[in-house]
Design an enzyme around this catalytic site. Structure first.
Site, PDB file in Angstrom:
ATOM      1  N   CYS A 183     108.037 -23.657  59.323  1.00  0.00           N
ATOM      2  CA  CYS A 183     107.390 -22.469  58.743  1.00  0.00           C
ATOM      3  C   CYS A 183     106.489 -22.866  57.573  1.00  0.00           C
ATOM      4  O   CYS A 183     106.992 -23.247  56.502  1.00  0.00           O
ATOM      5  CB  CYS A 183     108.459 -21.475  58.298  1.00  0.00           C
ATOM      6  SG  CYS A 183     107.844 -20.091  57.316  1.00  0.00           S
ATOM      7  N   CYS A 209     106.901 -20.843  54.326  1.00  0.00           N
ATOM      8  CA  CYS A 209     108.157 -21.206  53.665  1.00  0.00           C
ATOM      9  C   CYS A 209     107.950 -22.371  52.702  1.00  0.00           C
ATOM     10  O   CYS A 209     108.584 -22.452  51.650  1.00  0.00           O
ATOM     11  CB  CYS A 209     109.220 -21.591  54.691  1.00  0.00           C
ATOM     12  SG  CYS A 209     109.719 -20.269  55.811  1.00  0.00           S
TER      13      CYS A 209
END
Length: 325
Positions: free
Chosen positions: A79, A82
């Site tokens: 991700c 993230c």
């Protein structure tokens, strides 16, 4: 997904937390028991950010939440947003010095916890206060807005549950500071990227677009600039939209490509990533020529917003390939 305050819910609904009084009593009892057993002492700064799995969730999150609010960062290695949000939350956890603890949960390794919290996309941030789970926000968000949410969370923890945080060993903190490596020199585009981010936070989307394009003109592979440009262009497109009219037009005219493009933008901004991708794949399937190319290009632009490693992007790329070939 990163775009600023699209997913930010804050903690304004915490007044509705069920059984708050009972939870407060349990928190007080847990703190008293910890003190009786000699717990509750000062912790090193390293204890403010912890990796949590399913086996340790009750101890590290639920039980700890009787002493201090525990903020949970659901993340994954693939991700891209993230990777931006995680370090920011870790820095804030150290800066807030024991007023909250950050628990990091890798969703790939802890699918059950992901399901229990009803996670639809990452990064997703929750809090647990005196055993009560509270949604905070989904997607990366501006630092100022995250600080505001944390301040509200800490205030509620103090006023409703009597949570005043945990003490941090300042000697250990000083040792940690002394052990930190020298600051990494600024990269050649850091100033431009910083100004672009500031423009984005100030809703100056045109300025942000130009700043990101300036970086990409010299460094076409710069991932941060590509992601930022895609976000800035998306936010610029949806800024003046009347959401109800856009959705009504898209529903009434499935063959209207521009209506479908606008609705897909709104889908993505609202966090409905699969809906946005599915709408555009279907538009590509049913159109030809310039209309098909417009839908395909918009889909590729939205891929940039989410990040190439996101599994939803990978699935949509496969679906796009099927309808194109």
């Amino acid at each position: 997904m990163q775009p600023r305050n699209m997913s930010m819910s804050g903690v304004v609904d915490l007044a509705a937390v069920k059984a708050a009084g009972e939870a407060k009593v349990k928190a007080e009892q847990a703190r008293a028991e910890a003190a009786r057993q000699g717990g509750g002492g000062a912790v090193p700064p390293s204890a403010l950010v912890i990796d949590v799995d399913e086996a340790g969730f009750e101890r590290d999150v639920l039980q700890r939440s009787a002493e201090v609010p525990v903020v949970i960062d659901f993340w994954a290695e693939w991700c891209e947003p993230c990777k931006q949000l995680g370090p920011l939350l870790e820095r804030l956890a150290r800066e807030y010095s024991g007023r909250f603890v950050l628990a990091k949960i890798d969703v790939d390794a802890n699918q059950m916890l992901m399901q229990q919290f009803g996670i639809q996309g990452i990064p997703a941030v929750f809090a647990v206060v005196a055993g009560q789970a509270l949604p905070l926000f989904q997607g990366a968000a501006p630092e100022a807005q995250i600080r505001q949410t944390l301040d509200q969370l800490i205030q509620v923890g103090e006023e409703r549950f009597g949570l005043t945080g945990i003490a941090v060993d300042q000697d250990a903190a000083a040792d940690d500071d002394a052990a930190e490596p020298a600051e990494v020199p600024a990269g050649p585009y850091d100033a431009l990227l910083a100004s672009a981010a500031q423009a984005l936070d100030a809703d100056d989307f045109a300025g942000a677009v130009q700043a990101y394009r300036n970086v990409l003109s010299d460094d076409p592979a710069n991932m941060e600039a590509k992601l930022g440009l895609a976000q800035a262009e998306l936010l610029s497109r949806v800024k003046e939209m009347d959401a109800q009219r856009v959705r009504e037009a898209a529903a009434a005219n499935p063959a209207d490509v521009q209506a479908q493009l606008a609705a897909a933008d709104l889908d993505l901004v609202g966090g409905h990533v699969e809906d946005a991708f599915g709408r555009l794949v279907e538009t590509v399937r049913r159109t030809f020529g310039d209309d098909r190319d417009a839908a395909r290009v918009r889909l590729l632009e939205l891929f940039e917003v989410i990040g190439p490693d996101d599994p939803r992007v990978m699935a949509a790329r496969t679906a796009l390939a099927r309808v194109l070939f």
